[in-house]
Design an enzyme around this catalytic site. Structure first.
Site, PDB file in Angstrom:
ATOM      1  N   HIS A 363      -9.147  -3.100   3.265  1.00  7.57           N
ATOM      2  CA  HIS A 363      -8.355  -3.364   4.458  1.00  7.57           C
ATOM      3  C   HIS A 363      -7.954  -4.834   4.527  1.00  7.57           C
ATOM      4  O   HIS A 363      -6.836  -5.174   4.902  1.00  7.57           O
ATOM      5  CB  HIS A 363      -9.168  -3.007   5.709  1.00  7.57           C
ATOM      6  CG  HIS A 363      -9.175  -1.542   6.000  1.00  7.57           C
ATOM      7  ND1 HIS A 363     -10.033  -0.965   6.896  1.00  7.57           N
ATOM      8  CD2 HIS A 363      -8.425  -0.523   5.510  1.00  7.57           C
ATOM      9  CE1 HIS A 363      -9.811   0.340   6.950  1.00  7.57           C
ATOM     10  NE2 HIS A 363      -8.843   0.630   6.118  1.00  7.57           N
ATOM     11  N   ARG A 470       6.405   1.179  -0.239  1.00  6.44           N
ATOM     12  CA  ARG A 470       5.208   1.991  -0.463  1.00  6.44           C
ATOM     13  C   ARG A 470       4.902   2.796   0.799  1.00  6.44           C
ATOM     14  O   ARG A 470       4.234   2.304   1.706  1.00  6.44           O
ATOM     15  CB  ARG A 470       4.028   1.094  -0.837  1.00  6.44           C
ATOM     16  CG  ARG A 470       4.255   0.252  -2.091  1.00  6.44           C
ATOM     17  CD  ARG A 470       3.039  -0.619  -2.378  1.00  6.44           C
ATOM     18  NE  ARG A 470       3.172  -1.378  -3.593  1.00  6.44           N
ATOM     19  CZ  ARG A 470       3.620  -2.639  -3.658  1.00  6.44           C
ATOM     20  NH1 ARG A 470       3.979  -3.262  -2.529  1.00  6.44           N
ATOM     21  NH2 ARG A 470       3.707  -3.271  -4.805  1.00  6.44           N
ATOM     22  N   ARG A 506       9.498   5.177  -1.936  1.00  3.23           N
ATOM     23  CA  ARG A 506       8.730   6.008  -2.856  1.00  3.23           C
ATOM     24  C   ARG A 506       8.010   7.093  -2.065  1.00  3.23           C
ATOM     25  O   ARG A 506       7.361   6.800  -1.065  1.00  3.23           O
ATOM     26  CB  ARG A 506       7.713   5.149  -3.620  1.00  3.23           C
ATOM     27  CG  ARG A 506       6.860   5.935  -4.600  1.00  3.23           C
ATOM     28  CD  ARG A 506       5.990   4.998  -5.428  1.00  3.23           C
ATOM     29  NE  ARG A 506       4.972   4.318  -4.646  1.00  3.23           N
ATOM     30  CZ  ARG A 506       4.200   3.332  -5.104  1.00  3.23           C
ATOM     31  NH1 ARG A 506       4.340   2.913  -6.346  1.00  3.23           N
ATOM     32  NH2 ARG A 506       3.296   2.774  -4.329  1.00  3.23           N
ATOM     33  N   ASN A 627       3.011  -1.926 -13.763  1.00  2.00           N
ATOM     34  CA  ASN A 627       1.553  -2.017 -13.580  1.00  2.00           C
ATOM     35  C   ASN A 627       0.857  -0.814 -14.206  1.00  2.00           C
ATOM     36  O   ASN A 627      -0.027  -0.944 -15.056  1.00  2.00           O
ATOM     37  CB  ASN A 627       1.196  -2.090 -12.094  1.00  2.00           C
ATOM     38  CG  ASN A 627       1.815  -3.290 -11.402  1.00  2.00           C
ATOM     39  OD1 ASN A 627       2.477  -4.098 -12.037  1.00  2.00           O
ATOM     40  ND2 ASN A 627       1.623  -3.397 -10.111  1.00  2.00           N
ATOM     41  N   ASP A 628       1.266   0.378 -13.766  1.00  2.00           N
ATOM     42  CA  ASP A 628       0.643   1.591 -14.307  1.00  2.00           C
ATOM     43  C   ASP A 628       1.073   1.850 -15.741  1.00  2.00           C
ATOM     44  O   ASP A 628       0.269   2.304 -16.565  1.00  2.00           O
ATOM     45  CB  ASP A 628       0.979   2.800 -13.433  1.00  2.00           C
ATOM     46  CG  ASP A 628      -0.070   3.040 -12.354  1.00  2.00           C
ATOM     47  OD1 ASP A 628      -1.256   2.741 -12.615  1.00  2.00           O
ATOM     48  OD2 ASP A 628       0.278   3.502 -11.258  1.00  2.00           O
ATOM     49  N   ARG A 638      -6.639  -1.826 -15.000  1.00  6.11           N
ATOM     50  CA  ARG A 638      -6.261  -3.192 -14.608  1.00  6.11           C
ATOM     51  C   ARG A 638      -7.194  -3.787 -13.553  1.00  6.11           C
ATOM     52  O   ARG A 638      -7.158  -4.994 -13.304  1.00  6.11           O
ATOM     53  CB  ARG A 638      -4.820  -3.220 -14.101  1.00  6.11           C
ATOM     54  CG  ARG A 638      -4.556  -2.435 -12.835  1.00  6.11           C
ATOM     55  CD  ARG A 638      -3.084  -2.558 -12.428  1.00  6.11           C
ATOM     56  NE  ARG A 638      -2.790  -1.902 -11.184  1.00  6.11           N
ATOM     57  CZ  ARG A 638      -2.393  -0.648 -11.054  1.00  6.11           C
ATOM     58  NH1 ARG A 638      -2.250   0.082 -12.144  1.00  6.11           N
ATOM     59  NH2 ARG A 638      -2.134  -0.117  -9.878  1.00  6.11           N
ATOM     60  N   CYS A 675      10.043  -2.434 -10.917  1.00 12.25           N
ATOM     61  CA  CYS A 675       9.435  -2.739  -9.620  1.00 12.25           C
ATOM     62  C   CYS A 675       7.951  -3.086  -9.742  1.00 12.25           C
ATOM     63  O   CYS A 675       7.251  -3.178  -8.738  1.00 12.25           O
ATOM     64  CB  CYS A 675       9.619  -1.575  -8.655  1.00 12.25           C
ATOM     65  SG  CYS A 675       8.908  -0.014  -9.216  1.00 12.25           S
TER      66      CYS A 675
END
Length: 755
Positions: A363, A470, A506, A627-628, A638, A675
């Site tokens: 959080h 997101r 997305r 990233n993925d 990662r 992105c």
């Protein structure tokens, strides 16, 4: 032996410093193996020699006095070989070196194993015995196991010793670095303000009481006081965060309900246990359950429960809360930062955050990114209890914390902070100027968003739209699935804020390292499991509600684009499109007049790379989530610090994959964007532009650097650089070649410094 090993590690972990840790090691290993000598030699990197740091059985006066070169004696031999050396008669070995001050001439048998941490030989663990014999396989295996277990412990103890400012010989130690996980981007220089737990639940004893009702009333008063604290802190942050983000505090308030923790505590009090003991039992039970969960997001909730428990206990004990003084350059540090702690610091004084525990999905990390506060999470080796008031540098881009920085390092990071400030200020005149190269090539720069707090920073930095919104973030900060109307309001706010610029939303992307507390996904390997489009196709009711909300939110604006995550097959796209068209028909039937928005696919898995030609025929655009994609291509988590050095977005395999996707889009005459974090790296952005990427989407913080650099270079020069590095087979060589060339052009000031 396993229990023995566990006990030794636990004892060492609680040692006050490095010397105490090593003394425990030699004592306990000698006892466990029944040998006459156990010694530890550590490699001092400053002098390049092994130093006898602790011994049980040899002359204690030799500690600190006996040293050997890295290739000297049997110790150097073990370190050089990086494997165990087991000798029946050590003195007869040609590498044996005799030191009269140790008294080791009496001991014939020798077993030495290297202590290695992250490929670095840190020292040698040795056992010796008078009797001439070779240690058996079981003994050797135990010592190797012990060495492997202790490597990280010694590294931690070594760092803890250095934090106090004293090194091997009492000299001042500066620039001690502690690695963590990047929580929120940016660099901060300031002074640590450590928030310690207000009360220690673990130390609460059992105690029987007579007046049960009075004890229940005491607990309820304490609980009410904490509730008031939460509401006040939520109100304090209300001007900085939108309601959906402030809902993080609702998690705390919900825990305080009688239907949650409250009833359980009261039920235990009714058995005769005092309130503090009852609270300890309930909190401990909940924390244990959370910490055993595989899901990283749910594990983070253990920190929230502990924080609530400590605050209630503080009132029960009437110890009050810490009276903290916050300097103008406060870097807030705690074992487990909570959103509540963040709210205690005046906004204008908070420059950075460091949490020993936690991850990028905490959080706190979510809030920090929304508020633009540089943050490092998971700094496990940081001895946080000893750094209050100490000067720190935190690098939220890399997940690094430096204590006691030298003047040189201080200047270096001060320059980075100044450059960042100058770039942001300089962008005021560039904000409305398009990103165009020196030879006239146009490169749109978009932003990745998730919270409403991102909007103002994005527009201030000249963003030309949203390349990745997101949608899971509003889901993550609630305690249930948001309704269609609630989603519509959230999406409308985002679309209006950027209108008429495009906003790419997305579809819900949960699973992996992103989870919902009310929709748990428990898997042994979540990154290869049920996530992204796989979840929403299995739950069309979720997908349809979200799609309808997006479409309705775009009415009259017409700047919506929809993107599908984690696609690995053509069939998934066809199935998703069927649902999108169904939602579109339902919305039109309700009388909402909206055009069908462009639909695209995220390229995140290798399968999608090899199907790029087929996928682009079905959709309007492709966007690469580097990233993925990097993680899956290289088989590297990662978020795992043990293999972090292997995660490199400039790996030749990643570059080749990007070229393949760009070629497929170019042949189809449709756009390709990036992105992932790679788009926000100015040097990598040069290569992406050269590949034919049509737009780059990044964190708003990085946009100024990318914009400045791309406006200072020609597309032809970028293509020449790509041609040069694409022939290289080492990602580090790619990076150094790229940086060297850009610095040669006078463009080095926006490039990140290598570790």
């Amino acid at each position: 032996m396993l229990n023995t090993l566990r006990r030794i590690v636990q004892e060492v972990n609680s040692a006050r410093d490095l010397a105490a840790a090593l003394d425990i090691i030699v004592q306990r290993v000698r006892e466990a193996m029944g040998t006459e000598v156990c010694s530890v030699y550590l490699l001092n990197p400053d002098i390049g020699r092994y130093v006898l740091m602790a011994t049980e059985g040899l002359n204690k006066d030799a500690v600190g006095a006996v040293t050997l070169g890295t290739s000297e004696g049997l110790i150097g031999y073990v370190g050089t070989r990086e494997e165990p050396v087991n000798l029946e008669d050590a003195a007869s070995h040609p590498r044996f070196r005799y030191f009269a001050e140790t008294g080791e001439e009496r001991y014939a048998s020798f077993l030495g194993v290297p202590i290695i941490h992250h490929r670095r030989v840190m020292g040698v663990l040795v056992v010796q015995q008078k009797e001439r014999r070779q240690f058996d396989e079981g003994e050797e295996a135990f010592l190797v196991t012990m060495s492997a277990q202790l490597a990280g412990v010694i590294a931690h103890a070594e760092a803890t010793g250095a934090i106090g400012g004293l090194g091997w010989g009492g000299e001042v130690v500066q620039d001690t670095r502690f690695d963590g996980v990047a929580g929120a981007p940016g660099v901060a220089i300031g002074h640590a303000v450590v928030i310690l737990p207000p009360a220690d639940l673990k130390s609460v004893p059992d105690k029987q009481i007579q007046d049960v009702e009075a004890e229940i009333a005491l607990f309820r008063r304490a609980k009410h006081s904490v509730r008031v604290d939460m509401q006040q802190l939520s109100s304090k942050l209300s001007t900085q965060l939108r309601p959906e983000e402030l809902a993080l505090f609702d998690v705390y308030l919900m825990m305080l309900n009688d239907t949650a923790l409250g009833n359980e505590v009261i039920n235990i009090i009714r058995t005769g246990q005092w309130a503090q003991g009852a609270l300890r039992e309930v909190v401990s039970s909940h924390v244990t359950r959370f910490e055993l969960m595989d899901d990283p997001y749910l594990r983070e909730r253990a920190a929230d429960v502990k924080d609530i428990g400590r605050r209630i206990l503080a009132y029960l004990q009437e110890v009050g809360r810490q009276e903290l003084v916050f300097p103008d350059d406060t870097i807030l540090v705690s074992e487990e930062l909570s959103p509540v702690m963040l709210g205690q610091v005046p906004k204008e004084k908070l420059v950075g955050l460091v949490s020993v525990l936690g991850s990028g999905s905490s959080h706190v990390a979510i809030l920090a990114r929304a508020m633009g506060i540089p943050t490092v999470m998971g700094a496990l080796d940081l001895p946080y209890t000893r750094i209050d008031g100490m000067e720190l540098i935190i690098d939220g881009n890399r997940g690094e914390v430096y204590s006691n920085p030298s003047p040189e390092l201080h200047r270096q990071y001060l320059d980075l902070v100044r450059e960042e400030r100058e770039l942001v200020q300089g962008l005021e005149k560039l904000r409305d100027v398009p990103c165009v190269t020196l030879d006239g090539h146009r490169m749109p720069l978009l932003v990745n968003t998730g919270l409403q707090a991102d909007v103002a920073r994005s527009l201030d930095r000249g963003a030309e739209g949203v390349g990745l919104y997101r949608t899971e973030v509003p889901f993550m900060i609630q305690d249930r699935f948001p309704s269609e109307k609630e989603q519509q309001a959230i999406y409308r706010e985002q679309l209006e804020a950027f209108h008429p610029l495009p906003v790419t939303m997305r579809s819900l992307d949960i699973g992996g390292d992103k989870a919902l507390t009310y929709f748990p996904i428990k898997e042994d390997n979540p990154f290869l499991g049920w996530r992204g489009i796989r979840v929403t196709l299995d739950h069309p009711e979720i997908f349809l509600v979200q799609t309808r909300a997006m479409l309705k939110a775009s009415q009259g604006l017409n700047n919506l684009r929809i993107m599908l995550p984690m696609v690995s097959s053509v069939f998934e796209v066809e199935e998703a499109q069927h649902l999108i068209h169904r939602a579109y028909s339902e919305v039109r039937d309700e009388g909402v007049d909206v055009p069908m928005p462009p639909v695209g696919v995220m390229i995140e898995v290798p399968a999608a790379v090899y199907q790029a030609r087929e996928l682009i025929q079905l959709v309007d655009f492709l966007s690469v989530g580097t990233n993925d994609l990097t993680q899956y291509l290289l088989a590297v988590d990662r978020n795992n610090p043990r293999v972090a050095d292997l995660y490199h977005s400039l790996h030749p395999a990643v570059l080749q994959a990007l070229i393949k996707v760009a070629t497929a889009c170019r042949e189809a005459g449709k756009p390709m964007s990036v992105c992932g974090e790679m788009a926000g790296d100015p040097a990598a952005a040069v290569l992406l532009m050269a590949m034919g990427c049509d737009a780059l989407s990044m964190n708003a913080t990085n946009l100024p650097k990318v914009k400045w650099l791309l406006r200072q270079i020609k597309l032809s020069d970028a293509k020449a650089l790509l041609d040069e590095v694409i022939e290289l087979d080492n990602p580090h060589l790619v990076l150094s070649t790229l940086h060297l060339a850009l610095r040669g052009m006078g463009l080095g000031k926006v490039l990140s410094q290598p570790r």
